[in-house]
Design a protein around this motif. Structure first.
Motif, PDB file in Angstrom:
ATOM      1  N   THR A 108      -7.522   5.055  -1.464  1.00  0.00           N
ATOM      2  CA  THR A 108      -6.292   4.535  -2.065  1.00  0.00           C
ATOM      3  C   THR A 108      -5.193   4.570  -1.022  1.00  0.00           C
ATOM      4  O   THR A 108      -5.023   5.576  -0.324  1.00  0.00           O
ATOM      5  CB  THR A 108      -5.875   5.392  -3.279  1.00  0.00           C
ATOM      6  N   VAL A 109      -4.453   3.468  -0.930  1.00  0.00           N
ATOM      7  CA  VAL A 109      -3.342   3.361   0.008  1.00  0.00           C
ATOM      8  C   VAL A 109      -2.085   3.041  -0.796  1.00  0.00           C
ATOM      9  O   VAL A 109      -2.009   2.004  -1.451  1.00  0.00           O
ATOM     10  CB  VAL A 109      -3.600   2.250   1.056  1.00  0.00           C
ATOM     11  N   LEU A 110      -1.125   3.949  -0.767  1.00  0.00           N
ATOM     12  CA  LEU A 110       0.134   3.790  -1.490  1.00  0.00           C
ATOM     13  C   LEU A 110       1.208   3.379  -0.498  1.00  0.00           C
ATOM     14  O   LEU A 110       1.487   4.117   0.453  1.00  0.00           O
ATOM     15  CB  LEU A 110       0.515   5.107  -2.171  1.00  0.00           C
ATOM     16  N   VAL A 111       1.800   2.201  -0.713  1.00  0.00           N
ATOM     17  CA  VAL A 111       2.736   1.631   0.256  1.00  0.00           C
ATOM     18  C   VAL A 111       4.141   1.598  -0.341  1.00  0.00           C
ATOM     19  O   VAL A 111       4.340   1.085  -1.447  1.00  0.00           O
ATOM     20  CB  VAL A 111       2.308   0.204   0.662  1.00  0.00           C
ATOM     21  N   PHE A 112       5.106   2.117   0.415  1.00  0.00           N
ATOM     22  CA  PHE A 112       6.497   2.197  -0.017  1.00  0.00           C
ATOM     23  C   PHE A 112       7.395   1.585   1.045  1.00  0.00           C
ATOM     24  O   PHE A 112       7.147   1.732   2.242  1.00  0.00           O
ATOM     25  CB  PHE A 112       6.909   3.658  -0.220  1.00  0.00           C
ATOM     26  N   GLY A 113       8.479   0.942   0.611  1.00  0.00           N
ATOM     27  CA  GLY A 113       9.419   0.317   1.532  1.00  0.00           C
ATOM     28  C   GLY A 113      10.568   1.232   1.892  1.00  0.00           C
ATOM     29  O   GLY A 113      10.662   2.368   1.433  1.00  0.00           O
ATOM     30  N   ARG A 114      11.459   0.697   2.696  1.00  0.00           N
ATOM     31  CA  ARG A 114      12.608   1.473   3.162  1.00  0.00           C
ATOM     32  C   ARG A 114      13.582   1.738   2.008  1.00  0.00           C
ATOM     33  O   ARG A 114      13.610   1.004   1.020  1.00  0.00           O
ATOM     34  CB  ARG A 114      13.299   0.793   4.334  1.00  0.00           C
ATOM     35  N   GLU A 115      14.352   2.770   2.179  1.00  0.00           N
ATOM     36  CA  GLU A 115      15.236   3.241   1.125  1.00  0.00           C
ATOM     37  C   GLU A 115      16.265   2.198   0.684  1.00  0.00           C
ATOM     38  O   GLU A 115      16.547   2.081  -0.510  1.00  0.00           O
ATOM     39  CB  GLU A 115      15.971   4.514   1.569  1.00  0.00           C
ATOM     40  N   THR A 116      16.837   1.452   1.608  1.00  0.00           N
ATOM     41  CA  THR A 116      17.922   0.537   1.240  1.00  0.00           C
ATOM     42  C   THR A 116      17.479  -0.876   0.894  1.00  0.00           C
ATOM     43  O   THR A 116      18.275  -1.636   0.370  1.00  0.00           O
ATOM     44  CB  THR A 116      18.975   0.444   2.360  1.00  0.00           C
ATOM     45  N   GLY A 117      16.227  -1.224   1.176  1.00  0.00           N
ATOM     46  CA  GLY A 117      15.840  -2.609   0.930  1.00  0.00           C
ATOM     47  C   GLY A 117      14.438  -2.810   0.412  1.00  0.00           C
ATOM     48  O   GLY A 117      14.036  -3.940   0.158  1.00  0.00           O
ATOM     49  N   GLY A 118      13.670  -1.746   0.286  1.00  0.00           N
ATOM     50  CA  GLY A 118      12.306  -1.891  -0.214  1.00  0.00           C
ATOM     51  C   GLY A 118      11.385  -2.543   0.804  1.00  0.00           C
ATOM     52  O   GLY A 118      11.600  -2.468   2.011  1.00  0.00           O
ATOM     53  N   LEU A 119      10.370  -3.199   0.289  1.00  0.00           N
ATOM     54  CA  LEU A 119       9.370  -3.857   1.133  1.00  0.00           C
ATOM     55  C   LEU A 119       9.790  -5.277   1.474  1.00  0.00           C
ATOM     56  O   LEU A 119      10.461  -5.942   0.673  1.00  0.00           O
ATOM     57  CB  LEU A 119       8.015  -3.860   0.431  1.00  0.00           C
ATOM     58  N   PRO A 120       9.386  -5.783   2.638  1.00  0.00           N
ATOM     59  CA  PRO A 120       9.763  -7.134   3.059  1.00  0.00           C
ATOM     60  C   PRO A 120       9.225  -8.208   2.105  1.00  0.00           C
ATOM     61  O   PRO A 120       8.142  -8.056   1.525  1.00  0.00           O
ATOM     62  CB  PRO A 120       9.111  -7.279   4.436  1.00  0.00           C
ATOM     63  N   PRO A 121       9.951  -9.319   1.958  1.00  0.00           N
ATOM     64  CA  PRO A 121       9.518 -10.410   1.083  1.00  0.00           C
ATOM     65  C   PRO A 121       8.113 -10.935   1.403  1.00  0.00           C
ATOM     66  O   PRO A 121       7.367 -11.298   0.497  1.00  0.00           O
ATOM     67  CB  PRO A 121      10.572 -11.502   1.316  1.00  0.00           C
ATOM     68  N   ALA A 122       7.734 -10.949   2.664  1.00  0.00           N
ATOM     69  CA  ALA A 122       6.398 -11.446   3.027  1.00  0.00           C
ATOM     70  C   ALA A 122       5.299 -10.621   2.373  1.00  0.00           C
ATOM     71  O   ALA A 122       4.264 -11.160   1.958  1.00  0.00           O
ATOM     72  CB  ALA A 122       6.225 -11.439   4.549  1.00  0.00           C
ATOM     73  N   LEU A 123       5.491  -9.325   2.248  1.00  0.00           N
ATOM     74  CA  LEU A 123       4.495  -8.487   1.582  1.00  0.00           C
ATOM     75  C   LEU A 123       4.477  -8.744   0.082  1.00  0.00           C
ATOM     76  O   LEU A 123       3.419  -8.737  -0.540  1.00  0.00           O
ATOM     77  CB  LEU A 123       4.745  -7.004   1.870  1.00  0.00           C
ATOM     78  N   HIS A 124       5.640  -8.986  -0.499  1.00  0.00           N
ATOM     79  CA  HIS A 124       5.710  -9.333  -1.925  1.00  0.00           C
ATOM     80  C   HIS A 124       4.909 -10.602  -2.197  1.00  0.00           C
ATOM     81  O   HIS A 124       4.221 -10.696  -3.217  1.00  0.00           O
ATOM     82  CB  HIS A 124       7.168  -9.528  -2.367  1.00  0.00           C
ATOM     83  N   GLU A 125       4.995 -11.551  -1.306  1.00  0.00           N
ATOM     84  CA  GLU A 125       4.269 -12.815  -1.484  1.00  0.00           C
ATOM     85  C   GLU A 125       2.766 -12.630  -1.266  1.00  0.00           C
ATOM     86  O   GLU A 125       1.959 -13.086  -2.062  1.00  0.00           O
ATOM     87  CB  GLU A 125       4.812 -13.865  -0.504  1.00  0.00           C
ATOM     88  N   ARG A 126       2.402 -11.959  -0.203  1.00  0.00           N
ATOM     89  CA  ARG A 126       0.990 -11.837   0.157  1.00  0.00           C
ATOM     90  C   ARG A 126       0.208 -10.917  -0.783  1.00  0.00           C
ATOM     91  O   ARG A 126      -0.957 -11.139  -1.051  1.00  0.00           O
ATOM     92  CB  ARG A 126       0.879 -11.333   1.604  1.00  0.00           C
ATOM     93  N   TYR A 127       0.851  -9.897  -1.309  1.00  0.00           N
ATOM     94  CA  TYR A 127       0.156  -8.904  -2.133  1.00  0.00           C
ATOM     95  C   TYR A 127       0.722  -8.822  -3.553  1.00  0.00           C
ATOM     96  O   TYR A 127       0.649  -7.767  -4.193  1.00  0.00           O
ATOM     97  CB  TYR A 127       0.252  -7.523  -1.471  1.00  0.00           C
ATOM     98  N   ALA A 128       1.247  -9.905  -4.073  1.00  0.00           N
ATOM     99  CA  ALA A 128       1.955  -9.894  -5.362  1.00  0.00           C
ATOM    100  C   ALA A 128       1.179  -9.195  -6.472  1.00  0.00           C
ATOM    101  O   ALA A 128       1.753  -8.434  -7.259  1.00  0.00           O
ATOM    102  CB  ALA A 128       2.305 -11.320  -5.783  1.00  0.00           C
ATOM    103  N   GLU A 129      -0.129  -9.408  -6.546  1.00  0.00           N
ATOM    104  CA  GLU A 129      -0.929  -8.830  -7.632  1.00  0.00           C
ATOM    105  C   GLU A 129      -1.165  -7.328  -7.451  1.00  0.00           C
ATOM    106  O   GLU A 129      -1.663  -6.656  -8.354  1.00  0.00           O
ATOM    107  CB  GLU A 129      -2.270  -9.555  -7.759  1.00  0.00           C
ATOM    108  N   ARG A 130      -0.799  -6.780  -6.304  1.00  0.00           N
ATOM    109  CA  ARG A 130      -1.010  -5.359  -6.018  1.00  0.00           C
ATOM    110  C   ARG A 130       0.292  -4.549  -6.122  1.00  0.00           C
ATOM    111  O   ARG A 130       0.320  -3.383  -5.781  1.00  0.00           O
ATOM    112  CB  ARG A 130      -1.590  -5.176  -4.610  1.00  0.00           C
ATOM    113  N   PHE A 131       1.349  -5.177  -6.608  1.00  0.00           N
ATOM    114  CA  PHE A 131       2.634  -4.491  -6.740  1.00  0.00           C
ATOM    115  C   PHE A 131       2.739  -3.801  -8.087  1.00  0.00           C
ATOM    116  O   PHE A 131       2.410  -4.377  -9.122  1.00  0.00           O
ATOM    117  CB  PHE A 131       3.796  -5.474  -6.567  1.00  0.00           C
TER     118      PHE A 131
END
Length: 158
Positions: A99-122
């Motif tokens: 299992t890999v748990l991925v978290f973004g930066r405190e002030t902005g979260g994860l980059p939009p490209a990751l939201h697009e590429r992994y949308a079903e894994r959010f």
């Protein structure tokens, strides 16, 4: 079964130190994706992790692209965001070999490209609706997610 926590561009040394301490307690590996908002040599990082910091299993990556090459070998990724589509407790976080748990930066979260590429894994950590809070603290979120994985593993393993 392996457990990995990934902090993408973390900005606050206290959060990283606390996440490292949680990883050590849970037997997880901590991955940091540069750029970091602090130096790992700062005594504040070590202080946040207390005397545990030298024992944290840590890997620092220059870029997300470098890390992403290794991602399939580590396990099933789950991305945490306030914009996640499903509550984290409804996701089979511990279903695979790793299992890999991925978290973004405190002030902005994860980059939009990751939201697009992994949308079903959010996934998201549910919160009561309030105009006074946008999200939980990063190290708190890491702790909640890590221990949910451990809980799911305990339930599914004989």
């Amino acid at each position: 079964m392996s457990l990995h926590v990934v902090l993408v561009h973390p900005e606050i040394h206290w959060n990283t130190g606390n996440a490292g301490r949680t990883c050590l307690a849970a037997g997880a590996r901590l991955h940091l994706i540069e750029p970091l908002g602090f130096s790992l040599d700062e005594r504040q990082v070590k202080r946040a992790g207390l005397d545990y910091w030298p024992q944290v299993e840590l890997r620092v990556w220059k870029t997300w692209a470098d890390f992403e090459v290794t991602l399939p070998r580590l396990g099933d990724p789950w991305f945490f965001s306030t914009r996640g589509r499903q509550p984290f407790w409804d996701a089979p976080l511990a279903a695979g070999e790793g299992t890999v748990l991925v978290f973004g930066r405190e002030t902005g979260g994860l980059p939009p490209a990751l939201h697009e590429r992994y949308a079903e894994r959010f996934v998201t950590l549910p919160m009561s609706p309030s105009p006074h809070i946008r999200s939980l603290n990063l190290s708190t979120s890491v702790g909640i997610a890590v221990y949910e994985v451990l809980r799911q593993r305990r339930v599914t393993q004989p």
